[in-house]
Design a protein around this motif. Structure first.
Motif, PDB file in Angstrom:
ATOM      1  N   LEU A  38     -22.226  57.306  53.927  1.00  0.00           N
ATOM      2  CA  LEU A  38     -22.907  58.185  52.985  1.00  0.00           C
ATOM      3  C   LEU A  38     -23.507  57.337  51.876  1.00  0.00           C
ATOM      4  O   LEU A  38     -22.813  56.524  51.265  1.00  0.00           O
ATOM      5  CB  LEU A  38     -21.910  59.194  52.394  1.00  0.00           C
ATOM      6  CG  LEU A  38     -22.416  60.128  51.311  1.00  0.00           C
ATOM      7  CD1 LEU A  38     -23.530  61.040  51.841  1.00  0.00           C
ATOM      8  CD2 LEU A  38     -21.265  60.963  50.758  1.00  0.00           C
ATOM      9  N   SER A  39     -24.807  57.527  51.627  1.00  0.00           N
ATOM     10  CA  SER A  39     -25.497  56.805  50.562  1.00  0.00           C
ATOM     11  C   SER A  39     -26.211  57.810  49.669  1.00  0.00           C
ATOM     12  O   SER A  39     -26.581  58.898  50.108  1.00  0.00           O
ATOM     13  CB  SER A  39     -26.532  55.838  51.136  1.00  0.00           C
ATOM     14  OG  SER A  39     -25.947  54.928  52.025  1.00  0.00           O
ATOM     15  N   PHE A  40     -26.439  57.416  48.413  1.00  0.00           N
ATOM     16  CA  PHE A  40     -27.091  58.277  47.436  1.00  0.00           C
ATOM     17  C   PHE A  40     -28.382  57.616  46.964  1.00  0.00           C
ATOM     18  O   PHE A  40     -28.369  56.484  46.490  1.00  0.00           O
ATOM     19  CB  PHE A  40     -26.155  58.533  46.250  1.00  0.00           C
ATOM     20  CG  PHE A  40     -24.885  59.224  46.664  1.00  0.00           C
ATOM     21  CD1 PHE A  40     -24.837  60.596  46.800  1.00  0.00           C
ATOM     22  CD2 PHE A  40     -23.749  58.489  46.964  1.00  0.00           C
ATOM     23  CE1 PHE A  40     -23.684  61.238  47.211  1.00  0.00           C
ATOM     24  CE2 PHE A  40     -22.577  59.115  47.367  1.00  0.00           C
ATOM     25  CZ  PHE A  40     -22.549  60.496  47.493  1.00  0.00           C
ATOM     26  N   PHE A  41     -29.490  58.334  47.101  1.00  0.00           N
ATOM     27  CA  PHE A  41     -30.806  57.861  46.689  1.00  0.00           C
ATOM     28  C   PHE A  41     -31.010  58.266  45.230  1.00  0.00           C
ATOM     29  O   PHE A  41     -31.027  59.466  44.909  1.00  0.00           O
ATOM     30  CB  PHE A  41     -31.877  58.480  47.590  1.00  0.00           C
ATOM     31  CG  PHE A  41     -33.278  58.106  47.233  1.00  0.00           C
ATOM     32  CD1 PHE A  41     -33.750  56.830  47.477  1.00  0.00           C
ATOM     33  CD2 PHE A  41     -34.146  59.037  46.676  1.00  0.00           C
ATOM     34  CE1 PHE A  41     -35.059  56.476  47.166  1.00  0.00           C
ATOM     35  CE2 PHE A  41     -35.449  58.700  46.366  1.00  0.00           C
ATOM     36  CZ  PHE A  41     -35.907  57.418  46.606  1.00  0.00           C
ATOM     37  N   VAL A  42     -31.137  57.275  44.343  1.00  0.00           N
ATOM     38  CA  VAL A  42     -31.204  57.554  42.903  1.00  0.00           C
ATOM     39  C   VAL A  42     -32.160  56.601  42.191  1.00  0.00           C
ATOM     40  O   VAL A  42     -32.474  55.529  42.688  1.00  0.00           O
ATOM     41  CB  VAL A  42     -29.808  57.433  42.239  1.00  0.00           C
ATOM     42  CG1 VAL A  42     -28.839  58.469  42.755  1.00  0.00           C
ATOM     43  CG2 VAL A  42     -29.230  56.043  42.399  1.00  0.00           C
ATOM     44  N   ALA A  43     -32.567  57.014  40.986  1.00  0.00           N
ATOM     45  CA  ALA A  43     -33.291  56.111  40.094  1.00  0.00           C
ATOM     46  C   ALA A  43     -32.325  55.015  39.658  1.00  0.00           C
ATOM     47  O   ALA A  43     -31.105  55.231  39.616  1.00  0.00           O
ATOM     48  CB  ALA A  43     -33.817  56.887  38.883  1.00  0.00           C
ATOM     49  N   SER A  44     -32.853  53.854  39.326  1.00  0.00           N
ATOM     50  CA  SER A  44     -31.988  52.716  38.995  1.00  0.00           C
ATOM     51  C   SER A  44     -31.008  53.031  37.868  1.00  0.00           C
ATOM     52  O   SER A  44     -29.862  52.573  37.894  1.00  0.00           O
ATOM     53  CB  SER A  44     -32.813  51.484  38.658  1.00  0.00           C
ATOM     54  OG  SER A  44     -33.674  51.749  37.582  1.00  0.00           O
ATOM     55  N   LYS A  45     -31.423  53.842  36.884  1.00  0.00           N
ATOM     56  CA  LYS A  45     -30.530  54.150  35.761  1.00  0.00           C
ATOM     57  C   LYS A  45     -29.342  55.017  36.176  1.00  0.00           C
ATOM     58  O   LYS A  45     -28.385  55.136  35.428  1.00  0.00           O
ATOM     59  CB  LYS A  45     -31.303  54.827  34.629  1.00  0.00           C
ATOM     60  CG  LYS A  45     -31.749  56.246  34.930  1.00  0.00           C
ATOM     61  CD  LYS A  45     -32.463  56.854  33.748  1.00  0.00           C
ATOM     62  CE  LYS A  45     -32.789  58.320  33.999  1.00  0.00           C
ATOM     63  NZ  LYS A  45     -33.383  58.941  32.826  1.00  0.00           N
ATOM     64  N   ASN A  46     -29.389  55.610  37.369  1.00  0.00           N
ATOM     65  CA  ASN A  46     -28.317  56.491  37.815  1.00  0.00           C
ATOM     66  C   ASN A  46     -27.396  55.866  38.859  1.00  0.00           C
ATOM     67  O   ASN A  46     -26.486  56.532  39.362  1.00  0.00           O
ATOM     68  CB  ASN A  46     -28.895  57.801  38.350  1.00  0.00           C
ATOM     69  CG  ASN A  46     -29.643  58.557  37.291  1.00  0.00           C
ATOM     70  OD1 ASN A  46     -30.848  58.716  37.368  1.00  0.00           O
ATOM     71  ND2 ASN A  46     -28.936  58.999  36.264  1.00  0.00           N
TER      72      ASN A  46
END
Length: 187
Positions: A38-46
């Protein structure tokens, strides 16, 4: 199974979509089997918003134009109906969560409604699985968009009840019932 959960919208703190992504992400962490990734796609700040032991895929400006490259990706879950991101290849199953079609109920012109319908339809066309957060939203989807025979599943949003026993009573209490809604509108 290799799953990517699109949490790009957590960049807007104190909103419903932030809460949705945070709580569903935490539930997925506890539900996914050990053999799954499981991976989470996020903005770098998150990066790290669900703990540093999780796997994060950093969002880049070019991801709006090109799908996120993830080797052997089985499922990409877009958590918002206007997400501009996708990942994987033609074998990757795409799950799309639709929260609302609010533009149908504001005083928009017919041309604006048509433009939003086209925008939503384009994203809906890429989905293999459509999730609506309520029967109301499901009805809006079925009455205003073409699901092309795909099933629309209703999965209600969860919630977390927090208690604050040390919290003082507020100085002002309204005399009548009221609704307080916090959020952001981003188009």
């Amino acid at each position: 199974m290799n799953i990517v959960f699109d949490c790009e919208r957590v960049k807007y703190p104190y909103t419903g979509l932030h809460t949705f992504c945070s709580q569903l992400g935490a539930a997925l962490i506890n539900t996914v089997e050990d053999k799954d990734k499981l991976s989470f796609f996020v903005a770098s700040k998150n990066i790290g918003f669900l703990g540093n032991e999780q796997t994060y895929i950093k969002q880049h400006f070019y991801n709006k134009l090109f799908p996120v490259k993830v080797k052997s990706l089985d499922i990409w879950h877009a958590t918002h109906q206007l997400s501009e991101y996708s990942g994987g290849d033609s074998k990757t199953k795409k799950v799309l969560t639709v929260h609302d079609l609010n533009y149908l109920y504001t005083k928009e012109s017919p041309s604006t409604i048509s433009r939003y319908n086209k925008k939503h339809q384009k994203i809906l066309d890429t989905a293999d699985c459509i999730v609506a957060i309520s029967q109301y939203v499901k009805r809006d989807i079925l009455e205003n968009l073409d699901v092309k025979g795909k099933e629309v599943n209703v999965i209600y949003n969860g919630y977390e009840v927090r208690e604050y026993p040390e919290f003082d009573s507020p100085g002002y209490k309204p005399e009548k019932p009221f609704v307080l809604a916090l959020g952001t509108v981003v188009y």
